[in-house]
Design a protein around this motif. Sequence first.
Motif, PDB file in Angstrom:
ATOM      1  N   VAL A 250      74.477  69.447  19.076  1.00 16.86           N
ATOM      2  CA  VAL A 250      73.047  69.388  19.381  1.00 16.86           C
ATOM      3  C   VAL A 250      72.266  69.556  18.076  1.00 16.86           C
ATOM      4  CG1 VAL A 250      71.138  70.421  20.678  1.00 16.86           C
ATOM      5  CG2 VAL A 250      73.442  70.325  21.682  1.00 16.86           C
ATOM      6  N   PRO A 251      71.598  68.507  17.591  1.00 14.73           N
ATOM      7  CA  PRO A 251      70.923  68.601  16.304  1.00 14.73           C
ATOM      8  C   PRO A 251      69.582  69.323  16.398  1.00 14.73           C
ATOM      9  CG  PRO A 251      70.569  66.431  17.233  1.00 14.73           C
ATOM     10  CD  PRO A 251      71.486  67.160  18.186  1.00 14.73           C
ATOM     11  N   HIS A 252      69.188  69.908  15.285  1.00 13.16           N
ATOM     12  CA  HIS A 252      67.882  70.545  15.162  1.00 13.16           C
ATOM     13  C   HIS A 252      67.224  70.044  13.881  1.00 13.16           C
ATOM     14  CE1 HIS A 252      70.187  73.195  17.808  1.00 13.16           C
ATOM     15  NE2 HIS A 252      69.037  73.542  18.328  1.00 13.16           N
ATOM     16  N   ALA A 253      65.925  70.199  13.810  1.00  9.75           N
ATOM     17  CA  ALA A 253      65.204  69.643  12.668  1.00  9.75           C
ATOM     18  C   ALA A 253      63.978  70.479  12.331  1.00  9.75           C
ATOM     19  CB  ALA A 253      64.775  68.199  12.975  1.00  9.75           C
ATOM     20  N   GLU A 254      63.548  70.323  11.091  1.00 10.23           N
ATOM     21  CA  GLU A 254      62.212  70.727  10.687  1.00 10.23           C
ATOM     22  C   GLU A 254      61.316  69.488  10.795  1.00 10.23           C
ATOM     23  OE1 GLU A 254      62.558  74.064   7.238  1.00 10.23           O
ATOM     24  OE2 GLU A 254      63.161  72.045   6.684  1.00 10.23           O
ATOM     25  N   VAL A 255      60.102  69.694  11.236  1.00  8.66           N
ATOM     26  CA  VAL A 255      59.169  68.577  11.357  1.00  8.66           C
ATOM     27  C   VAL A 255      57.831  69.001  10.773  1.00  8.66           C
ATOM     28  CG1 VAL A 255      58.074  66.916  12.916  1.00  8.66           C
ATOM     29  CG2 VAL A 255      60.312  67.866  13.499  1.00  8.66           C
ATOM     30  N   TRP A 256      57.251  68.153   9.964  1.00 12.71           N
ATOM     31  CA  TRP A 256      55.902  68.451   9.485  1.00 12.71           C
ATOM     32  C   TRP A 256      55.003  67.229   9.619  1.00 12.71           C
ATOM     33  CZ3 TRP A 256      60.194  68.143   6.458  1.00 12.71           C
ATOM     34  CH2 TRP A 256      60.192  67.281   5.367  1.00 12.71           C
TER      35      TRP A 256
END
Length: 315
Positions: A163-169
């Motif tokens: 299950v991938p996770h990310a930073e988003v801006w």
Amino acid sequence: MNDVLSFLVTGAVEPPVLDSVDGWWRQHLELARRFSVPADLALAGGFRADRLGFAFASGYHAAHRALFPGLPEDRPTALCATESTGAHPAAIQTRLSREEGPWTLSGEKSFVTLGTSAELLLVVATEGQDAQGRNRLRLVAVDSKRAGVHVAPLPELPFVPEVPHAEVWFEDVRVAPEEVLPGDGYARYLKPFRTVEDSHVHLAVLGWLLQVGRRSGWPDAVREELLALAVMMRGVSLADPAAVATHLALGGALEMTRGALERCEPLWASVDAATRERWERDRRLLGVAGKVRAKRLEAARARLSGGSSEGSSLV
């Protein structure tokens, strides 16, 4: 509900190998065409998952369908709430503003589940403060490919690494008026999401355990208990997520599920090695946010003892 119950007790117990998030999403879409109720989709998605991580993904996405029924069903979504200082309403600094011209969105989200695979981002943002100095939150639906949206993958977690996770801006991302969802971003969306997510993720986990139990020859009584828990959890998932009674029922359902998992411990010896080893690695997922759940239940009990009405929502 009979359709999903039949699926759980008679469906094929050899799940297809899901070697990527894309493979999981294709299967999830196929199931969504059959099961229109999000709770049933969570159960079916868990049952057809070959590992706990993809069962979780189906439960998580089914929770989105339950809380945001107007969103397109064929686009993977991710809720963007957590920032470097947390996900509490007072911690939200991502800003939705409009001085002249269109709305714009700017800010950073530090931990977005399924963020790298999402096409639609559901962003919690502040419009500023009210007279008491509290954040006025809104929820914004933004295409992940829009100019000014930047997504960076985070390292794999030590459990459910699939299950991938990310930073988003977001840098001055233009937002159309219809992309700002109606209602208060906290009371209508962020506040109930944990409750909706808990019930749907645990439905998916129960669906997955039923498949493992059938495939591994677990005793009838164990499988019937898991099925009964699924029926109970489905009922909780359909209740008002803001009601005190719902939080009490969910607390009880989660405790009963925990007890059933403990009773299943000796049965994992009969499960194939790959599934058993993944379970030992990934079971930590079920303890995530345990303190938040305990506080939610404590608050519900306090409200009830204080004479709050059955439909009162938690502060």
